[in-house]
Design a protein around this motif. Structure first.
Motif, PDB file in Angstrom:
ATOM      1  N   THR A 173     -26.309  -4.921 -12.230  1.00  0.00           N
ATOM      2  CA  THR A 173     -25.141  -5.020 -11.352  1.00  0.00           C
ATOM      3  C   THR A 173     -24.494  -6.393 -11.507  1.00  0.00           C
ATOM      4  OG1 THR A 173     -26.183  -3.551  -9.739  1.00  0.00           O
ATOM      5  CG2 THR A 173     -24.342  -4.909  -8.968  1.00  0.00           C
ATOM      6  N   PRO A 174     -23.200  -6.459 -11.845  1.00  0.00           N
ATOM      7  CA  PRO A 174     -22.540  -7.773 -11.929  1.00  0.00           C
ATOM      8  C   PRO A 174     -22.495  -8.431 -10.552  1.00  0.00           C
ATOM      9  CG  PRO A 174     -21.227  -6.056 -12.993  1.00  0.00           C
ATOM     10  CD  PRO A 174     -22.288  -5.360 -12.214  1.00  0.00           C
ATOM     11  N   LEU A 175     -22.729  -9.724 -10.521  1.00  0.00           N
ATOM     12  CA  LEU A 175     -22.682 -10.486  -9.279  1.00  0.00           C
ATOM     13  C   LEU A 175     -21.463 -11.397  -9.293  1.00  0.00           C
ATOM     14  CD1 LEU A 175     -26.445 -11.544  -9.023  1.00  0.00           C
ATOM     15  CD2 LEU A 175     -25.342  -9.500  -8.097  1.00  0.00           C
ATOM     16  N   ARG A 176     -20.993 -11.742  -8.104  1.00  0.00           N
ATOM     17  CA  ARG A 176     -19.869 -12.667  -7.988  1.00  0.00           C
ATOM     18  C   ARG A 176     -20.244 -13.793  -7.027  1.00  0.00           C
ATOM     19  NH1 ARG A 176     -15.176 -10.359 -10.231  1.00  0.00           N
ATOM     20  NH2 ARG A 176     -15.336  -8.101 -10.564  1.00  0.00           N
ATOM     21  N   TYR A 177     -19.614 -14.923  -7.224  1.00  0.00           N
ATOM     22  CA  TYR A 177     -19.813 -16.090  -6.371  1.00  0.00           C
ATOM     23  C   TYR A 177     -18.951 -15.913  -5.129  1.00  0.00           C
ATOM     24  CZ  TYR A 177     -19.756 -21.157  -5.215  1.00  0.00           C
ATOM     25  OH  TYR A 177     -19.865 -22.386  -4.608  1.00  0.00           O
ATOM     26  N   ARG A 178     -19.591 -15.868  -3.964  1.00  0.00           N
ATOM     27  CA  ARG A 178     -18.854 -15.580  -2.737  1.00  0.00           C
ATOM     28  C   ARG A 178     -19.187 -16.601  -1.655  1.00  0.00           C
ATOM     29  NH1 ARG A 178     -16.489 -10.550  -3.027  1.00  0.00           N
ATOM     30  NH2 ARG A 178     -17.360  -9.082  -4.545  1.00  0.00           N
ATOM     31  N   GLY A 179     -18.170 -16.926  -0.875  1.00  0.00           N
ATOM     32  CA  GLY A 179     -18.346 -17.835   0.247  1.00  0.00           C
ATOM     33  C   GLY A 179     -17.039 -18.004   0.984  1.00  0.00           C
ATOM     34  N   LEU A 180     -17.109 -18.561   2.189  1.00  0.00           N
ATOM     35  CA  LEU A 180     -15.914 -18.768   3.016  1.00  0.00           C
ATOM     36  C   LEU A 180     -15.790 -20.244   3.376  1.00  0.00           C
ATOM     37  CD1 LEU A 180     -16.243 -15.682   5.409  1.00  0.00           C
ATOM     38  CD2 LEU A 180     -14.708 -15.931   3.458  1.00  0.00           C
ATOM     39  N   PRO A 181     -15.222 -21.058   2.493  1.00  0.00           N
ATOM     40  CA  PRO A 181     -14.780 -20.718   1.138  1.00  0.00           C
ATOM     41  C   PRO A 181     -15.897 -20.993   0.139  1.00  0.00           C
ATOM     42  CG  PRO A 181     -14.066 -22.924   1.667  1.00  0.00           C
ATOM     43  CD  PRO A 181     -14.830 -22.426   2.871  1.00  0.00           C
ATOM     44  N   THR A 182     -15.568 -20.814  -1.153  1.00  0.00           N
ATOM     45  CA  THR A 182     -16.497 -21.230  -2.198  1.00  0.00           C
ATOM     46  C   THR A 182     -16.290 -22.725  -2.472  1.00  0.00           C
ATOM     47  OG1 THR A 182     -14.876 -20.587  -3.879  1.00  0.00           O
ATOM     48  CG2 THR A 182     -16.576 -18.974  -3.303  1.00  0.00           C
ATOM     49  N   TYR A 183     -17.294 -23.334  -3.081  1.00  0.00           N
ATOM     50  CA  TYR A 183     -17.214 -24.752  -3.443  1.00  0.00           C
ATOM     51  C   TYR A 183     -17.606 -24.904  -4.912  1.00  0.00           C
ATOM     52  CZ  TYR A 183     -17.130 -25.532   1.613  1.00  0.00           C
ATOM     53  OH  TYR A 183     -16.801 -25.513   2.945  1.00  0.00           O
ATOM     54  N   PRO A 184     -16.714 -24.513  -5.832  1.00  0.00           N
ATOM     55  CA  PRO A 184     -17.059 -24.618  -7.257  1.00  0.00           C
ATOM     56  C   PRO A 184     -17.311 -26.072  -7.642  1.00  0.00           C
ATOM     57  CG  PRO A 184     -15.002 -23.398  -6.921  1.00  0.00           C
ATOM     58  CD  PRO A 184     -15.350 -24.011  -5.621  1.00  0.00           C
ATOM     59  N   SER A 185     -18.290 -26.278  -8.490  1.00  0.00           N
ATOM     60  CA  SER A 185     -18.600 -27.621  -8.979  1.00  0.00           C
ATOM     61  C   SER A 185     -19.270 -27.494 -10.336  1.00  0.00           C
ATOM     62  CB  SER A 185     -19.525 -28.360  -8.005  1.00  0.00           C
ATOM     63  OG  SER A 185     -20.802 -27.749  -7.968  1.00  0.00           O
ATOM     64  N   GLU A 186     -19.294 -28.607 -11.051  1.00  0.00           N
ATOM     65  CA  GLU A 186     -19.973 -28.612 -12.346  1.00  0.00           C
ATOM     66  C   GLU A 186     -21.457 -28.303 -12.174  1.00  0.00           C
ATOM     67  OE1 GLU A 186     -18.654 -28.773 -15.215  1.00  0.00           O
ATOM     68  OE2 GLU A 186     -16.612 -29.472 -14.809  1.00  0.00           O
ATOM     69  N   ALA A 187     -22.062 -28.866 -11.120  1.00  0.00           N
ATOM     70  CA  ALA A 187     -23.492 -28.635 -10.891  1.00  0.00           C
ATOM     71  C   ALA A 187     -23.765 -27.166 -10.599  1.00  0.00           C
ATOM     72  CB  ALA A 187     -23.982 -29.514  -9.742  1.00  0.00           C
ATOM     73  N   ALA A 188     -22.902 -26.534  -9.782  1.00  0.00           N
ATOM     74  CA  ALA A 188     -23.083 -25.114  -9.480  1.00  0.00           C
ATOM     75  C   ALA A 188     -22.927 -24.270 -10.738  1.00  0.00           C
ATOM     76  CB  ALA A 188     -22.082 -24.677  -8.411  1.00  0.00           C
ATOM     77  N   PHE A 189     -21.951 -24.612 -11.569  1.00  0.00           N
ATOM     78  CA  PHE A 189     -21.729 -23.847 -12.802  1.00  0.00           C
ATOM     79  C   PHE A 189     -22.943 -23.939 -13.721  1.00  0.00           C
ATOM     80  CE2 PHE A 189     -19.857 -23.194 -17.064  1.00  0.00           C
ATOM     81  CZ  PHE A 189     -19.256 -21.960 -16.852  1.00  0.00           C
ATOM     82  N   ARG A 190     -23.499 -25.145 -13.862  1.00  0.00           N
ATOM     83  CA  ARG A 190     -24.682 -25.307 -14.715  1.00  0.00           C
ATOM     84  C   ARG A 190     -25.863 -24.519 -14.159  1.00  0.00           C
ATOM     85  NH1 ARG A 190     -22.964 -30.753 -14.743  1.00  0.00           N
ATOM     86  NH2 ARG A 190     -24.552 -31.260 -13.168  1.00  0.00           N
ATOM     87  N   LEU A 191     -26.054 -24.568 -12.844  1.00  0.00           N
ATOM     88  CA  LEU A 191     -27.164 -23.840 -12.233  1.00  0.00           C
ATOM     89  C   LEU A 191     -27.007 -22.341 -12.436  1.00  0.00           C
ATOM     90  CD1 LEU A 191     -29.693 -23.726 -10.435  1.00  0.00           C
ATOM     91  CD2 LEU A 191     -28.166 -23.737  -8.444  1.00  0.00           C
ATOM     92  N   PHE A 192     -25.821 -21.816 -12.153  1.00  0.00           N
ATOM     93  CA  PHE A 192     -25.583 -20.382 -12.318  1.00  0.00           C
ATOM     94  C   PHE A 192     -25.828 -19.960 -13.768  1.00  0.00           C
ATOM     95  CE2 PHE A 192     -22.406 -19.659  -8.570  1.00  0.00           C
ATOM     96  CZ  PHE A 192     -23.312 -20.243  -7.703  1.00  0.00           C
ATOM     97  N   CYS A 193     -25.336 -20.786 -14.713  1.00  0.00           N
ATOM     98  CA  CYS A 193     -25.450 -20.431 -16.132  1.00  0.00           C
ATOM     99  C   CYS A 193     -26.891 -20.471 -16.626  1.00  0.00           C
ATOM    100  CB  CYS A 193     -24.592 -21.368 -16.979  1.00  0.00           C
ATOM    101  SG  CYS A 193     -22.813 -21.058 -16.854  1.00  0.00           S
ATOM    102  N   SER A 194     -27.766 -21.148 -15.910  1.00  0.00           N
ATOM    103  CA  SER A 194     -29.171 -21.166 -16.310  1.00  0.00           C
ATOM    104  C   SER A 194     -29.821 -19.804 -16.105  1.00  0.00           C
ATOM    105  CB  SER A 194     -29.934 -22.224 -15.500  1.00  0.00           C
ATOM    106  OG  SER A 194     -29.497 -23.525 -15.808  1.00  0.00           O
TER     107      SER A 194
END
Length: 593
Positions: free
Chosen positions: A224-245
């Motif tokens: 199942t594809p997952l999406r980044y969700r939040g109210l609001p979201t807080y995109p960051s380089e650290a979050a992107f690296r963690l997710f990509c791991s």
């Protein structure tokens, strides 16, 4: 060699939750099963297929889950605990933090026709997010309007706690994230108060999320594809690296996935599917270390007794590595380098590991430890790793150091909007930071070289700040800026210097222990006066009621503001509405006459 499955369930402390204690008598006796994965890692399941324990190949625990049922008899996660690389445990309590808001709609014309979805639409418009995102977090049972027009809105969040004894018997609130459906992982969460996370919490939490997700995908034809969700979201380089791991990002069309993710409005458009080779951890109790591998390559090594509170990471050739600490495998051992100092860990390595010999690594011109005067003594490792700020989830008073960011962030924000404050900060050449151990780096704008002196009160926090200062200057490649920063451990370190060495600007926190004692307050302000040049400015945080005394102490008061009215603290209350500061805590801007 002991059977790892027996080590996992028989070793005291590996299983703590009451609902899992039956496994202490044996997996089969409890009606469960154990699965050995291709990497050797073990996962223990209940009879219904819900995981209760995951371990490394030797049986060292990674996380534990306790399951129950809701009123409809469906499985729900009651709580979980995750082990950090350095040995501490963090607890996750689903819906452990619930904030309730009440609105009186009776004064609104036609309120009788309003529905719960109308309220969601208003919230979506106010937060500038799609209404689908609001529906995701506000279920029907979370939004209601009674017959007299009172709307009740509940916002559930999963709470994270430091587990001091490894379980919830002695826990301390740490952070929170969007309430997840742990029985059916369907999104990737936003973590709030992320600066309060203990080192390694993010990766350990995603190890759990990925494990539960993989369990659930076993009965599906496709992940199942997952999406980044939040109210609001807080995109960051650290979050992107963690997710990509742990997951692989995908976007429609030919758009750059990183660009889409970093756009707060579009971050939810990225679809995340399981990465083929997520990080795997291996603990070695004898050496007190944790190795993290990705595929056949070592990614990092963490020592529980490390007074720096930092991991060693795989080196990047021809680049400066984080705090000059690297780890690699050579001739069957893990080699650790801290600048020019090298040590060898003779630990068991995973099957199929690959040697990564590194002849030389680039060492930076400046050691982060050189910022301390005199040299920093070793910090107790639990204090070094645990040097984060904790905020109570209830109305308990926020601690002294945890209150400092509200002031420091406000001053830096004000410098962008207030010409006088901006000029004061920009023109200062010599800056004093007194008793602000949690915000030293915040008080350094990194726009040009200056001389900074920080009077250190809490060495463990100051150590983290020194590492942060080093990291920022490394990114800017401005090593010369570090030469002007000194963190003083020897008290005031020279308030009797001649006037040419006095400071132009000071960030000054009066310790809570001073209280309202007029003698102690006069002494504290005297220290400030002795360190500041005539005409120099200062931001002083202290008790209420000082406004009438500044003139007699040789200062002119420019303005004062209660800290609990600052926008930075009001934003914090959006996360923790009951947050409470020390009564009367006030920020003053003063000028030495």
């Amino acid at each position: 060699m002991a059977d790892p499955a027996l080590v996992a369930v028989k070793t005291p402390g590996h299983i703590r939750f009451p609902g899992n204690l039956a496994f202490l008598e044996g997996v089969e006796q409890a009606g469960g099963r154990v699965v050995r994965q291709l990497t050797g890692h073990l996962v223990f399941y209940r009879s219904d297929g819900r995981r209760i324990l995951a371990t490394d190949p030797a049986g060292h625990p990674l996380h534990e889950c306790e399951w129950g049922e809701d009123i409809q008899g469906k499985p729900i996660l009651l709580r979980a605990r995750i082990r950090l690389d350095w040995g501490a445990w963090v607890g996750i309590k689903p819906a452990g933090l619930v904030n309730e808001t009440m609105l009186n709609l009776a004064t609104r014309p036609g309120w009788q026709r309003l529905t719960s979805d109308d309220l969601r639409g208003m919230a979506a418009q106010a937060m500038q997010v799609p209404i689908e995102e609001v529906r995701w977090f506000y279920r029907d049972e979370d939004v209601s309007i009674d017959k007299v027009g009172i709307a009740r809105i509940r916002h559930r969040k999963d709470a994270l706690y430091l587990l001091k004894n490894g379980d919830f018997s002695d826990s301390r609130f740490m952070s929170c994230m969007g309430a997840m459906n742990w029985a059916n992982i369907d999104f990737l969460p936003v973590v709030e108060l992320f600066k309060s996370l203990l080192p390694g919490t993010g990766s350990a939490a995603f190890e759990l999320i990925r494990g539960l997700y993989d369990d659930q995908c076993q009965t599906r034809s496709a992940p199942t594809p997952l999406r980044y969700r939040g109210l609001p979201t807080y995109p960051s380089e650290a979050a992107f690296r963690l997710f990509c791991s742990y997951f692989t990002p995908h976007v429609e069309g030919h758009r750059d996935v990183h660009t889409v993710f970093m756009d707060q409005v579009r971050a939810h458009e990225v679809r995340w599917l399981p990465a083929p080779s997520p990080p795997l951890r291996y603990f070695d109790a004898a050496h007190g270390c944790c190795l993290t591998y990705k595929g056949d390559s070592l990614q990092k090594a963490t020592l529980a007794d490390d007074s720096a509170g930092l991991p060693y990471v795989t080196p990047v050739i021809n680049k400066v590595n984080p705090c000059d600490r690297v780890a690699f495998v050579a001739e069957g051992s893990v080699i650790l380098r801290d600048r020019h100092r090298e040590s060898r860990l003779r630990v068991a390595l995973p099957e199929g590991h690959r040697d990564q010999p590194v002849a030389e690594t680039t060492v930076s011109p400046v050691d982060w430890r050189s910022l301390f005067v005199p040299a920093l003594p070793p910090i107790d490792p639990p204090d070094a790793y645990g040097a984060v700020l904790f905020y109570p989830e209830d109305g308990a008073e926020i601690g002294e150091t945890a209150a400092q960011p509200f002031v420091a962030d406000y001053i830096q924000d004000s410098a962008q909007q207030d010409r006088e404050i901006g000029k004061m900060l920009t023109e200062a050449r010599r800056v004093l930071i007194a008793n602000g151990d949690a915000v030293i780096a915040t008080c350094v704008p990194f726009d040009r070289p200056r001389n900074y002196t920080a009077w250190v009160s809490v060495p463990a926090l100051a150590q983290k700040q020194a590492q942060q200062l080093w990291t920022i200057c490394a990114g800017l490649k401005r090593w010369d800026w570090l030469a002007g920063i000194k963190l003083r451990l020897d008290g005031k370190g020279g308030t009797d210097r001649p006037s040419p060495d006095l400071h132009d600007l000071a960030y000054f926190w009066i310790p809570y222990a001073v209280g309202a004692d007029p003698v102690l307050l006069a002494s504290a302000v005297g220290e400030l006066g002795g360190a500041l040049r005539s005409g120099g400015g200062a931001f002083v945080t202290g008790p209420a009621g000082l406004g009438a005394f500044w003139r007699s102490w040789g200062f002119r008061l420019a303005w004062q503001e209660p800290v609990d009215t600052l926008p930075t603290f009001r934003m914090h209350r959006n996360v923790l509405p009951k947050a409470t500061l020390k009564a009367g805590l006030t920020l003053y801007q003063v000028i030495k006459v």
